[in-house]
Design an enzyme around this catalytic site. Structure first.
Site, short mmCIF file in Angstrom:
data_model
loop_
_atom_site.label_atom_id
_atom_site.label_comp_id
_atom_site.label_asym_id
_atom_site.label_seq_id
_atom_site.Cartn_x
_atom_site.Cartn_y
_atom_site.Cartn_z
CG ASN A 71 -0.25 0.63 2.24
OD1 ASN A 71 -0.06 2.33 2.59
ND2 ASN A 71 0.05 0.17 3.23
CB CYS A 131 6.06 9.93 9.27
SG CYS A 131 5.05 12.08 7.97
N GLY A 216 1.09 -8.17 5.66
CA GLY A 216 0.42 -9.65 5.79
C GLY A 216 0.90 -10.43 6.16
#
Length: 300
Positions: A71, A131, A216
């Protein structure tokens, strides 16, 4: 401890989770409360809050790869005002600890968010250190001991517990963890996603951002190793394992590596009740063994 109802509570510093299963930040929403009682979870973790409005990365943001997910969402955020007025109220009243995940482009930005959250009924703050630091050329805070320490130290002027979320991309994750704790972190979440890339059949990147974070099942061996290294280096510091957790065995593996609790993310995308099933499985396991959930954690 009743034979029919084992003690599932686990202490993470001064915060006592109802059980050792919480959502991973960025993968959970209060709307799950329409599916099950959110009070059954060990704690609640909204998606990461940023200082201002942030649209995130353009689509395509998500692709399946190698049995996991890649992602590049980009931490979209509606900003502080919307969070306080709309998001936060939806997470209150469930009777389980509320951990707010925050991130910013500067250490001062992190500190300002912490100050804003004081007195808002928050039980702990997760410092999402993945970040990019705009003051250091965009390098992730979580990849550098000095930058990690700077963020934690900037936020430490608060009575709220600080949980530092680390990155598996760090060359020496135990050193980063130590820097966070020395600067004042009360607990560690190990860890975030691993940077990866995927291509479409036409040879173009599958994600608009080109690279993304792998989560995952494929992530589990990496983050399990990180969890073990951090727990070995800091045996007295609470650790929450995160990465590829879907089954009882996954949770037990992380606890064998030294984690006191686990954070579940990608598994809920395909099985919204994944965390509830995991909590039930842990309860059954503890009942069978005649132990409490906190006894599952193994430390050096």
């Amino acid at each position: 401890m009743s034979a029919s109802m084992p003690d599932l509570t686990v202490p993470i510093g001064s915060v006592t989770l109802r059980n050792p299963v919480i959502p991973a930040s960025g993968t959970f929403a209060a709307s799950y409360g329409r599916v099950y009682d959110l009070g059954r979870l060990g704690g609640l973790v909204p998606k990461t809050l940023m200082p201002g409005y942030r649209p995130g990365h353009p689509p395509n943001r998500l692709t399946e790869t190698g049995g996991g997910l890649l992602n590049a969402v980009g931490i979209p955020s509606d900003g502080v005002e919307a969070f306080l007025n709309e998001t936060l109220p939806a997470y209150k009243g469930w009777g389980t600890p509320l951990i707010v995940s925050i991130s910013a482009d500067t250490a001062a930005g992190f500190a300002e968010l912490v100050r804003t959250l004081e007195g808002q009924g928050v039980d702990a703050i997760e410092l999402n250190l993945s970040c990019p630091n705009l003051e250091e050329g965009g390098r992730s805070f979580a990849l550098d001991t000095a930058m990690t320490a700077e963020v934690v130290a900037a936020c430490r002027d608060t009575a709220l517990p600080l949980w530092a979320k680390l990155s598996p991309n760090a060359e020496d994750v135990a050193a980063i963890a130590s820097a966070a704790v020395e600067a004042g972190a009360d607990a560690l979440i190990v860890a975030n996603t691993l940077t990866g890339i995927a291509f479409r059949r036409d040879g173009r990147p599958a994600l608009a951002n080109v690279t993304g974070g792998l989560s995952g099942t494929p992530l589990k061996p990496v983050n399990l190793r990180c969890t073990y290294q951090v727990a070995q280096a800091l045996p007295k510091v609470p650790v929450i394992g995160c990465g590829g957790i879907a089954t009882l065995q996954d949770a037990l593996d992380y606890m064998a590596a030294g984690a006191s609790a686990v954070a579940v993310g990608s598994a809920t995308f395909t099985r919204p009740l994944a965390m509830i099933h995991l909590i039930d499985a842990i309860a059954t396991h503890c009942t069978t063994k005649g132990i409490a959930a906190r006894d599952l954690t193994r430390r050096a």
